[in-house]
Design a protein around this motif. Structure first.
Motif, short mmCIF file in Angstrom:
data_model
loop_
_atom_site.label_atom_id
_atom_site.label_comp_id
_atom_site.label_asym_id
_atom_site.label_seq_id
_atom_site.Cartn_x
_atom_site.Cartn_y
_atom_site.Cartn_z
N UNK A 1 0.83 -1.21 0.00
CA UNK A 1 0.00 0.00 0.00
C UNK A 1 0.86 1.26 0.00
N UNK A 2 0.45 2.26 -0.78
CA UNK A 2 1.16 3.53 -0.72
C UNK A 2 0.67 4.32 0.49
N UNK A 3 1.13 5.57 0.63
CA UNK A 3 0.82 6.34 1.84
C UNK A 3 -0.68 6.51 2.04
N UNK A 4 -1.39 6.92 0.98
CA UNK A 4 -2.83 7.17 1.10
C UNK A 4 -3.56 5.89 1.50
N UNK A 5 -3.26 4.81 0.82
CA UNK A 5 -3.93 3.55 1.10
C UNK A 5 -3.58 3.05 2.50
N UNK A 6 -2.32 3.20 2.89
CA UNK A 6 -1.90 2.75 4.23
C UNK A 6 -2.68 3.50 5.31
N UNK A 7 -2.82 4.82 5.15
CA UNK A 7 -3.52 5.61 6.16
C UNK A 7 -4.99 5.21 6.23
N UNK A 8 -5.62 4.96 5.08
CA UNK A 8 -7.03 4.53 5.08
C UNK A 8 -7.18 3.18 5.78
N UNK A 9 -6.30 2.24 5.46
CA UNK A 9 -6.39 0.91 6.07
C UNK A 9 -6.09 0.98 7.57
#
Length: 757
Positions: free
Chosen positions: A330-338
């Motif tokens: 996951x990139x930064x945006x996806x990591x933060x959402x997860x």
């Protein structure tokens, strides 16, 4: 502060200038690199065989001609600008120039007669085409990866209102993220067999609007035989890496010459088995479109085709937008959402820990070993973190070499599994990485952590505080892991204030050298000075090194700026020092990371060109020896400094990371005995034995030795008995501004007990 006086180079006589020129031209005849001479009106007067081969000239046909008659207009204009700069300069200048699509590092020097009148310019060119191509290839691919990622994110988040808006943003992003000249998209009128450009982005303000261009697609038309027409007919990417040498591109030669275009690629955007549009990309470089770059452009066209064709492909495109393509994490945006979803589902008993991991000196390794090795290392690290983080880990790649791991505790809050996961990560990182080199690569990291819920209950708060901890881990050095605490945040706020004061001092010229004398016990006179920085603040108070040195040494850019600013300040003080009878070597601290930086030699050449008087007095005192890891490079750089007539000293010898290897390989003139061996010298037989050993070592290697930190007369007496004959410290004088130093010099008397027998 003293007013800085300009320092100019002494004028050369006409006879010596002509003599120097004749000698250089004899040597130039056999040199493999181009050498040419132009008169003061910038007309060619001499070209060695290598220069004539480069420009395709007969032996005498170049004389009296200008750059404009020998090369393309843009190349000629660039060369003329640097020629004019050389005529104005009083020293050697260097510039990057392009001749016929090949890159060169060109060195230029203006020969002058009495009074400073320039006779002309001597130039030597060293080709760097292959080196720059190898260096830029990886960066170019990363630029296109970034463009691809941003375009895909826009598609997934439905940021584009319609197809034309999508096309417009594709052109904009490609041009803004990459070094291409133009990006344009054309749509196909299949019934009329015509192509219409609908969107374009360009780096040239006056480039014509392609929307008015309608191209026939039939092969019988000259325009239909270009890259776009062939791409439409073949359904395949068409690349022309040298437009001006390709007959089929003749209808576009005039346009490409005018705007310095050299290569182009046309990539069809397919919707099913039908060409819906064509992406055209233009570059100023010959052979710009490598196979890997073409593959990325085809991937971009493919993704755009999916977006146009159907919303059923949204899941795949969303994956491309939210997943780092290099590591599949996951990139930064996806990591933060997860992370937000994970933390929302946790109850008050369970705990979590956010771990940020940054690879120490990744850019250095990446530049030294190559981007392919760097990419392999990043992929391997991602796989290891997934394997070590536990049964249900959340691992992401946040940036270039920064990874994040969210560890959760599923038990009773004892944090046993968190500690176990951290140990597992440590074990994984201790093993060497096989990245395709002859030997495995050992990896060092810096890590920062923050705890849930103690340090924050939302991912943004945890990320901010873990990032604070990571900043301090980077300061502590490779292998460090720092946990967030409120005290840490207060410390960072204080450091932020100090950084602002440092920036203010550097930007406003408030870097003031204070000089601490070094005394030769044999003569009783001042044998040298060490220039120590004091920084002026907005409140008029001076910052001492103890206030700012940690912040400076933790930032390679600040180390360089402060070192260069101090040398300039010392150069401005040279007349005052000479007037006070202190025409002695002046040591200026040079950080090891600045010494090893690619631009260090350029910095020194520039300073010596502007301040020739520095050659006779400047002593480069190497600090931060913990960062002096590349010994072969350091050896070459120190030898080069000696060739420039500069002295080199090694600071803090005997402590920290200083090594006998440095004395064996580095061509240093002086070592500074670390203060830690001087403070307790009177009461420490062990320190006395070490000092005796260092004295014998320096004498055997014929290296000067200075003892720092001499705080009282008794220490000076003991150091003299141990064989040290050069002292520095508060028993002699504290660091003094120039005006106070002059007064001190007039009154200084060597203590009678310090006099050599």
């Amino acid at each position: 502060m003293n007013e800085r006086r300009p320092v100019t180079a002494p004028a050369e006589s006409g006879a010596s200038a002509f003599g120097l020129l004749r000698g250089m031209l004899r040597v130039a005849q056999v040199l493999p690199m181009p050498v040419f001479v132009k008169d003061a009106s910038l007309r060619w007067r001499y070209a060695n065989p290598a220069a004539r081969r480069l420009f395709g000239l007969h032996r005498y046909h170049y004389r009296g001609r200008t750059h404009a008659s020998l090369m393309p207009p843009l190349d000629a204009a660039s060369g003329q600008q640097s020629d004019l700069a050389a005529l104005e300069s009083r020293g050697l200048i260097q510039r990057k120039e392009t001749y016929f699509g090949r890159s060169f590092r060109v060195y230029k020097y203006a020969l002058r007669v009495d009074g400073g009148t320039a006779l002309g310019i001597v130039s030597m060119a060293i080709e760097t085409t292959e080196l720059e191509a190898a260096r830029s290839e990886g960066e170019r691919l990363r630029d296109f990866y970034d463009a691809l990622s941003e375009i895909n994110q826009g598609i997934v988040r439905e940021l584009y209102s319609d197809r034309e808006d999508l096309f417009r943003n594709i052109c904009r992003i490609v041009v803004s993220h990459t070094p291409v000249l133009i990006a344009a998209i054309a749509t196909i009128d299949h019934e009329a067999r015509l192509l219409n450009y609908t969107q374009q982005a360009c780096r040239i303000a006056d480039f014509p609007d392609l929307a008015r261009v309608r191209l026939e697609l039939d092969e019988s038309s000259p325009y239909g035989r270009g890259t776009v027409g062939r791409a439409v007919r073949s359904h395949e990417t068409v690349v022309v890496n040298d437009v001006l040498a390709t007959p089929e591109m003749a209808p576009w030669h005039t346009l490409f010459k005018r705007y310095n275009g050299r290569s182009t690629a046309a990539i069809p955007v397919m919707v099913g088995d039908r060409v819906e549009a064509v992406l055209s990309v233009y570059s100023t470089e010959v052979n710009f479109f490598t196979p890997e770059l073409v593959r990325l452009l085809q991937e971009l066209a493919s993704d755009v085709g999916f977006a146009i064709r159907t919303y059923e492909q949204r899941d795949r495109i969303r994956y491309l937008a939210l997943i780092d393509p290099l590591t599949d994490l996951p990139n930064r945006v996806n990591f933060m959402d997860m992370a937000a979803r994970w933390l929302t589902g946790m109850d008050s008993v369970r705990r979590a820990q956010l771990l940020l991991i940054d690879i120490a000196d990744f850019k250095f390794h990446n530049d030294l070993l190559g981007h392919e090795v760097g990419d392999t290392l990043l992929r391997a690290l991602g796989r290891r973190l997934l394997a070590a983080a536990g049964d249900s880990p959340l691992v992401g790649r946040l940036g270039s070499d920064e990874f994040a791991v969210l560890l959760t505790e599923s038990g009773d809050g004892s944090e046993t599994s968190l500690a176990r996961a951290l140990r597992a990560i440590d074990v994984e990182l201790e093993h060497p990485f096989d990245v395709g080199l002859s030997e495995p690569l050992m990896l060092k990291t810096e890590q920062g952590t923050a705890r849930f819920p103690e340090d924050g209950t939302h991912p943004e708060a945890l990320m901010r505080r873990a990032s604070m901890a990571l900043q301090l881990a980077k300061r502590a050095g490779p292998g460090s892991r720092v946990a967030y605490s409120p005290a840490l945040e207060r410390r960072l706020e204080y450091r932020h204030q100090i950084r602002q004061q440092i920036d203010y001092a550097l930007d406003s010229g408030e870097v003031i050298p204070h000089y601490q004398p070094q005394i030769d016990l044999c003569s009783g006179r001042v044998s040298g000075l060490e220039a120590l920085a004091r920084l002026g603040g907005r409140d008029g108070k001076l910052l001492e090194p103890g206030d700012f040195i940690e912040e400076v040494e933790g930032d390679r850019g600040l180390v360089r700026r402060l070192g260069l600013t101090m040398i300039e300040a010392v150069a401005a003080d040279l007349p005052g020092l000479a007037e006070a009878g202190l025409g002695v070597p002046v040591a200026v601290n040079i950080g090891a990371r600045h010494l090893l930086a690619p631009g260090f030699k350029r910095d020194v050449i520039d300073l010596l060109g502007r301040y020739p008087g520095l050659r006779s007095v400047l002593e480069c005192e190497i600090t931060e020896t913990a960062h002096l890891g590349d010994l072969s490079r350091a050896t070459e750089t120190v030898s080069w400094l000696r060739e420039q007539g500069l002295s080199v000293a090694l600071d803090d010898f005997g402590s920290g990371f200083t090594s006998m290897d440095y004395l064996q390989h580095l061509a240093i003139r002086k070592i500074k005995l670390d203060q830690s061996f001087v403070y307790d010298l009177i009461d420490s037989p062990r320190d006395q034995a070490i000092v005796r050993a260092v004295v014998h070592l320096a004498e055997g290697l014929e290296i000067g030795l200075v003892a720092e930190g001499v705080a009282n007369v008794a220490l000076g007496e003991l150091l003299r008995e141990l064989g040290v004959h050069s002292l520095q410290g508060y028993a002699i004088a504290p660091p003094l501004p120039l005006a106070s130093l002059s007064a001190w010099s007039a009154e200084w008397q060597l203590p009678e007990t310090w006099r050599s027998a």
